[in-house]
Design an enzyme around this catalytic site. Structure first.
Site, short mmCIF file in Angstrom:
data_model
loop_
_atom_site.label_atom_id
_atom_site.label_comp_id
_atom_site.label_asym_id
_atom_site.label_seq_id
_atom_site.Cartn_x
_atom_site.Cartn_y
_atom_site.Cartn_z
CG HIS A 134 -85.14 24.52 38.16
ND1 HIS A 134 -86.06 24.02 39.05
CD2 HIS A 134 -85.61 24.19 36.93
CE1 HIS A 134 -87.03 23.42 38.40
NE2 HIS A 134 -86.78 23.51 37.10
CG ASP A 148 -94.61 25.33 36.17
OD1 ASP A 148 -94.42 25.63 34.97
OD2 ASP A 148 -93.91 24.50 36.78
NE ARG A 161 -93.20 24.59 28.34
CZ ARG A 161 -92.20 24.60 29.23
NH1 ARG A 161 -92.45 24.74 30.51
NH2 ARG A 161 -90.96 24.51 28.84
CE LYS A 173 -90.62 24.36 38.24
NZ LYS A 173 -91.21 24.47 36.91
N1 URA Z 1 -87.64 22.95 34.12
C1 URA Z 1 -88.81 23.57 34.37
O1 URA Z 1 -89.24 23.65 35.52
N2 URA Z 1 -89.47 24.12 33.37
C2 URA Z 1 -89.01 24.07 32.11
O2 URA Z 1 -89.67 24.60 31.25
C3 URA Z 1 -87.79 23.42 31.83
C4 URA Z 1 -87.12 22.86 32.87
#
Ligand code: URA
Length: 482
Positions: free
Chosen positions: A94, A173, A180, A199
């Site tokens: 990620h 999320d 956000r 995640k």
């Molecule tokens: N990727 C994500 O899944 N969340 C974040 O806050 C930043 C990048």
């Protein structure tokens, strides 16, 4: 229980929790649970959620609060279950977000070819940064919504899938991520940590590599601040039982030469076919090499990187990407045209924006750098990103860099091609774009790689230390071979 109202028997009300965080107090695990559950059930007004996000952004969270937030977000939906025999093979990557970052598109299939299982839950664009899900949705028919059962089937058949948060998968999320983006709370360390790791923990992976970007177009500009974020990610990831490594990589200029959703898919296809820009290939092979080393499938990061590179060069990663597209809803003929076709056939599948305009270099010089942030901001304005939650985006808006760092350019020669659908770029947008090309009178040079530093649970290393056989021979894998 109504978590938004006063609750004499059930602990503090949500406004009281917001007040506590606003005033810099610590939240107990049970209070974080109350907040996340209310978010998940839709029991909070958006204004309340936004207020709590801002309070967390301004006041921060300590490591235990961050861990509790991550855990609660993870269990807001289902935690995936896999056959025991896959345990050590379950890996993921990620990124904290950048401009032109299409690494996941190439890396997931390459890892699958190497025998890994990659159940990647990814995200949409955040702020000026691009999102893997938006890129994939530029492919007609690609479906990011897959149930846990469908994900298991795809992993059995293909070895990798890329999906989004949903009502079933990390729903907290899904809510917080999109809020956000529109409440100026994207760059909060605990919120990034919890968003990414909830995640990955819900995926139940054994090994994780995180590409933590730093630079003018990253969420954190300085190496020091990105290192602090990387430490938080590695520490919380490790406490969740995931073998976590963070790679700190530069994000001043775009990664690769193409920015914008469908243009990035085109560049990822080049990389998957063993071609494309060197900086992209280096990051794909290095991050993949680390994961193969972490899960005991390679004796060193260097050996792992060579295995990933081989899957790009022999066409097997591209074939696996085609299989993933089909498994996630893309019609077989379109998937074939994209993966086996010419660049023109690929454009026919993805479509082209109505206008393509090249901008000329204002003077002679050597390209010192191309600033990613102004380019990303203009593309955002042209429709590549969102300013409101859930807003549709224009996948075909994007930019192609026609010059590379270190290269000489002549005054008047084109250096960038913008793809857009509006009649004309404004004078202000042109000015902002021209400011992104930084030239100097120096000699041409070879740019340095993007990777600056690697953070393991037991401390940091340079790429040289980690890639060499001697520095990291077999037996030093973070997870021993199965
Ligand atoms: N990727 C994500 O899944 N969340 C974040 O806050 C930043 C990048």
């Amino acid at each position: 229980m109504d978590p938004t109202g006063p609750g004499p028997d059930s602990g503090p009300s949500l406004p009281e929790l917001i007040r506590k965080k606003r005033d810099g107090e610590r939240l107990r695990d049970s209070e974080i649970r109350l907040f996340v559950r209310a978010v998940t059930r839709g029991a909070l007004q958006e204004g309340q959620t936004g207020a709590m996000l801002m309070a967390i952004r301004l006041r921060g969270m300590d490591p235990d609060e961050t861990l509790a937030l991550t855990r609660e977000m993870m269990v807001s939906g289902r935690v995936l279950e896999w056959p025991d025999s896959w345990q050590r093979l379950l890996v993921d990557k990620h990124s904290t977000g950048g401009v032109g970052d299409k690494v996941s598109l190439a890396l997931a299939p390459a890892l699958a070819v190497c025998g890994c299982k990659v159940p990647m839950i990814s995200g949409r664009g955040l702020g000026h940064t691009g999102g893997t899900l938006d890129k994939l949705e530029s492919v007609p028919g690609f479906n990011i919504s897959q149930s846990p059962e469908q994900m298991r089937h795809i992993l059995e058949q293909v070895g990798c899938c890329i999906v989004g948060q949903s009502e079933e998968l990390v729903p907290a999320d899904k809510v917080l991520y999109s809020l956000r983006d529109v409440t100026a709370t994207v760059d909060s360390l605990p919120l990034i940590t919890a968003s990414i790791l909830s995640k990955k923990a819900a995926e139940k992976v054994s090994a994780l590599v995180l590409d933590v970007k730093f630079g003018s177009a990253a969420l954190y500009a300085s190496l020091e601040s990105a290192r602090t974020l990387a430490q938080s990610l590695v520490s919380v990831g490790s406490r969740l039982g995931i073998c976590t490594v963070a790679v700190l990589s530069r994000m001043d200029g775009p990664l690769g030469r193409r920015v914008g959703n469908s243009l990035e898919v085109l560049e990822a296809l080049q990389c998957l076919g063993g071609q494309g820009p060197a900086d992209l290939r280096q990051l794909v092979t290095m991050l993949g090499g680390s994961l193969l080393w972490q899960c005991g499938q390679a004796g060193s990061v260097g050996q792992g990187a060579a295995r990933i590179a081989a899957t790009l060069d022999d066409g097997s990663a591209l074939g696996r990407f085609q299989a993933m597209l089909q498994a996630q809803g893309v019609e077989a003929g379109l998937a074939r045209a994209l993966c086996a076709g010419t660049e023109e056939q690929r454009y026919q599948v993805l479509g082209r924006a109505r206008a393509q305009e090249e901008l000329p270099a204002a003077q002679d010089g050597t390209v010192q750098r191309v600033e990613a942030l102004p380019i990303a901001r203009v593309l955002h304005e042209l429709g590549a990103g969102r300013t409101q939650k859930g807003q549709p985006i224009n996948h075909r808006v994007g930019a192609e860099l026609l010059v590379a760092e270190g290269q000489r350019v002549a005054k008047g020669s084109p250096w960038i091609r913008i793809h857009y659908d509006r009649p004309e770029l404004s004078a202000e947008q042109r000015r902002a774009l021209q400011g992104a090309l930084v030239l100097a009178g120096s000699e041409p040079f070879t740019p340095s790689g993007k990777v600056a530093e690697i953070l393991l649970p037991q401390g940091s290393r340079t790429l040289e230390e980690l890639s060499g056989e001697q520095a990291c021979g077999s037996g030093q894998a973070l997870l021993s071979p199965a």
